[in-house]
Design an enzyme around this catalytic site. Structure first.
Site, PDB file in Angstrom:
ATOM      1  N   THR A 285     -43.580 -61.513  -0.839  1.00  0.00           N
ATOM      2  CA  THR A 285     -43.754 -60.215  -1.440  1.00  0.00           C
ATOM      3  C   THR A 285     -44.277 -59.064  -0.508  1.00  0.00           C
ATOM      4  O   THR A 285     -43.599 -57.958  -0.228  1.00  0.00           O
ATOM      5  CB  THR A 285     -44.415 -60.225  -2.863  1.00  0.00           C
ATOM      6  N   GLN A 315     -38.537 -59.468  -5.943  1.00  0.00           N
ATOM      7  CA  GLN A 315     -39.306 -58.790  -5.569  1.00  0.00           C
ATOM      8  C   GLN A 315     -39.082 -58.091  -4.038  1.00  0.00           C
ATOM      9  O   GLN A 315     -38.473 -58.883  -3.139  1.00  0.00           O
ATOM     10  CB  GLN A 315     -40.764 -59.299  -5.074  1.00  0.00           C
ATOM     11  N   GLN A 337     -37.782 -54.227  -8.522  1.00  0.00           N
ATOM     12  CA  GLN A 337     -39.145 -55.062  -8.694  1.00  0.00           C
ATOM     13  C   GLN A 337     -40.107 -55.075  -7.684  1.00  0.00           C
ATOM     14  O   GLN A 337     -39.643 -55.117  -6.564  1.00  0.00           O
ATOM     15  CB  GLN A 337     -38.758 -56.776  -8.890  1.00  0.00           C
ATOM     16  N   ASP A 338     -41.371 -54.816  -8.221  1.00  0.00           N
ATOM     17  CA  ASP A 338     -42.692 -54.369  -7.277  1.00  0.00           C
ATOM     18  C   ASP A 338     -42.174 -53.313  -6.251  1.00  0.00           C
ATOM     19  O   ASP A 338     -42.354 -53.665  -4.955  1.00  0.00           O
ATOM     20  CB  ASP A 338     -42.598 -55.810  -6.369  1.00  0.00           C
ATOM     21  N   ASP A 359     -42.723 -54.731 -12.914  1.00  0.00           N
ATOM     22  CA  ASP A 359     -44.004 -54.852 -12.205  1.00  0.00           C
ATOM     23  C   ASP A 359     -43.693 -53.669 -11.252  1.00  0.00           C
ATOM     24  O   ASP A 359     -44.142 -53.865  -9.953  1.00  0.00           O
ATOM     25  CB  ASP A 359     -44.455 -55.799 -11.594  1.00  0.00           C
ATOM     26  N   ARG A 427     -48.382 -55.824 -17.780  1.00  0.00           N
ATOM     27  CA  ARG A 427     -48.744 -57.310 -18.304  1.00  0.00           C
ATOM     28  C   ARG A 427     -49.897 -57.689 -17.252  1.00  0.00           C
ATOM     29  O   ARG A 427     -49.861 -57.280 -15.956  1.00  0.00           O
ATOM     30  CB  ARG A 427     -47.444 -57.930 -18.223  1.00  0.00           C
ATOM     31  N   TRP A 429     -51.064 -59.637 -14.579  1.00  0.00           N
ATOM     32  CA  TRP A 429     -50.849 -60.539 -13.178  1.00  0.00           C
ATOM     33  C   TRP A 429     -51.975 -61.578 -12.996  1.00  0.00           C
ATOM     34  O   TRP A 429     -51.782 -62.639 -12.651  1.00  0.00           O
ATOM     35  CB  TRP A 429     -50.543 -59.534 -12.247  1.00  0.00           C
TER      36      TRP A 429
END
Length: 522
Positions: A285, A315, A337-338, A359, A427, A429
């Site tokens: 990532t 990610q 994502q990310d 996220d 959420r 991590w």
């Protein structure tokens, strides 16, 4: 989530170790007849590694013990670096070579952060909260290597860190520094609005170098322009790189030697930096970032940072920043994502646009996102959108995500199906995940529960800190929010004030020099 940082030069590292050795030897001669190292180590979260690495020391005060603990953490990081180098011969695949470089660089960054802390507290050049920021970043770098190793199923590349007890010794350092933190809330300007310390003007006219697609600038590549400008700067002056209108397809790294860089574009619709690295293509990532920043004091203005890998490729980071005292003003971050990896240290995002699905904003920085618009996009079938995944892994880290005076909305592509997609504010991590949403407009896409578990587990529900303060809009009601121990419907102004620019990132001390408008308090 997860996480190339350039290596500390072979010239600098010996200097750091010489400095450490002389300091360590000097402190080793400090004796006290009434205390011993076993007592001091018993006050830490990890007494066994403390006793093992510090058994010859005799601190006579808490300040001495703090300094010795940080010095010992630095020694363990140096040992981990040596072990990591020995692993380099086993890196026989592209993934292994990438991860080996990544982990060596991250360990180097940890050593640098620890050394900065040692030097600053020795000459009393910083406050305790500065030290806590740097120690937090040192631990985050180490955990990023571990995370990348797990992500690529190559645990051997994090084994030097685990063998040398690096994480435990940094955690002890965080705990030792914590009692020295100032327990003050800056109330002087909590009611103030915008501080426009400098009028907007054309930064491009002050540029040291210009990048363009049409040949009208000195460079066609942003990376080449940054490399040249930082290598040829006069003294410690800020470097300004003007990036003209155009789409620049490249991966850019502002490494930690490239401090005080300002990147100025022609606006988010005109100046776009884009790439498509993703975890599905074999990257960690960390290494997927289209634009990565490690040099302190970075400023970006009027630029879009984009990752086009798409929702189906997992990610894929648009921007990664570990730059201390960094500002992103009137910028856009686009991914799925990310999208935005606020990795470490103190950061402000002001008047920005942030697009993503899962996220969207993650990492372990102390970060305030202010007067910005966060757009949830359409995720893959069966996925829920999650706005944040904060990565605080130690209760003494002074990190967290603060979303202040923002709007959380459905992106155009999500609106037709918004009723079928759940969208959560965050959420956990990591175990001590900390996120607060304050005085923001939450549209109807936000699920009534507000916050999501990590998968099907009850991980961190008692240890996280999630808060909401005076939000408004169709999705702002807290009546049906989660009933976790770590969730807070904040009513106390003093509690909310801990997550302002003044107190989370101590912005009053450094933001005025950036010329960017900001709100100091609530």
């Amino acid at each position: 989530m997860a996480t190339t940082i350039p290596k500390i030069s072979t010239i600098i590292l010996p200097i750091l170790f010489l400095h450490l050795t002389s300091w360590h030897e000097a402190l080793a001669h400090v004796h006290d007849n009434t205390t011993n190292i076993e007592y001091w180590c018993s006050t830490t979260p990890h007494p066994n590694p403390c006793n093992h690495h510090m058994n010859q020391l005799h601190p006579k005060s808490h300040h001495d013990f703090r300094t010795m603990t940080i010095a010992a953490a630095m020694e363990t990081a140096a040992a981990a670096k040596t072990l990591a180098r020995e692993l380099s011969s086993t890196a026989d695949t592209t993934s292994k070579k990438m991860l080996q470089r990544e982990c060596e660089d991250l360990i180097d960054n940890t050593i640098l952060q620890l050394n900065t802390t040692l030097q600053s507290i020795n000459i009393k050049a910083s406050m305790a909260h500065d030290a806590q920021t740097w120690l937090s970043a040192a631990l985050t770098s180490i955990e990023t290597c571990v995370s990348g190793s797990r992500q690529l199923s190559l645990p051997e590349f994090s084994s030097p860190i685990l063998t040398a007890n690096v994480s435990e010794m940094i955690r002890n350092s965080l705990a030792a520094n914590a009692p020295l933190l100032e327990k003050s809330t800056d109330r002087r300007m909590l009611g103030e609005g915008e501080r426009k310390l400098l009028q907007d003007y054309v930064w491009a006219s002050r540029a040291n170098v210009t990048v363009s697609k049409d040949g009208s600038g000195q460079f066609g590549s942003i990376q080449e322009a940054i490399n040249y400008a930082t290598a040829n700067r006069l003294g410690k002056k800020r470097v300004i790189v003007y990036v003209k209108k155009g789409v620049y397809e490249e991966n850019v790294l502002v490494n930690r030697t490239m401090t005080k860089v300002m990147l100025v574009g022609d606006g988010v619709r005109n100046t776009i930096i884009t790439s498509n690295r993703s975890c599905s293509a074999g990257f960690t990532t960390y290494s997927t970032a289209t634009f990565g920043v490690d040099g302190n004091g970075f400023i970006a203005r009027g630029i879009t940072f984009r990752n086009t890998a798409g929702a189906e490729n997992g990610q894929a980071v648009a921007l990664r920043s570990a730059s201390d005292l960094s500002v992103f003003y009137a910028c856009s971050f686009e991914g799925y994502q990310d999208t935005l990896f606020a990795q470490a240290q103190r950061q402000l995002y002001k008047s920005c646009y942030i697009y993503g699905t899962v996220d969207v904003i993650f990492g372990n920085a102390a970060v305030v996102i202010q007067n910005s618009v966060i757009y949830a996009r359409k995720p893959l079938g069966g996925q829920a959108n999650v706005i944040t995944a904060q990565g605080r892994g130690d209760p003494y880290q002074n990190t967290g995500i603060s979303i202040h005076n923002c709007r959380i909305l459905a992106a155009p592509e999500l609106r037709p199906v918004v009723e079928s997609v759940k969208t959560y504010l965050g959420r956990p991590w990591q175990e001590y995940s900390r996120t607060v949403v304050m005085k923001s407009y939450l549209d109807g896409l936000v699920d009534p529960e507000g916050w999501s578990k990590w998968g099907d587990s009850d991980f961190a529900l008692d240890t996280l800190y999630y808060g909401e303060y005076r939000n408004f809009g169709p999705g702002a009601s807290t009546e049906n929010r989660v009933n976790w121990t770590g969730y807070h419907d904040i009513n106390d102004t003093d509690e909310a004030a801990q997550f302002t620019v003044a107190n989370l990132i101590f912005g009053r001390q450094w933001l005025p020099a950036t010329g960017v408008p900001f709100t100091v308090g609530l």
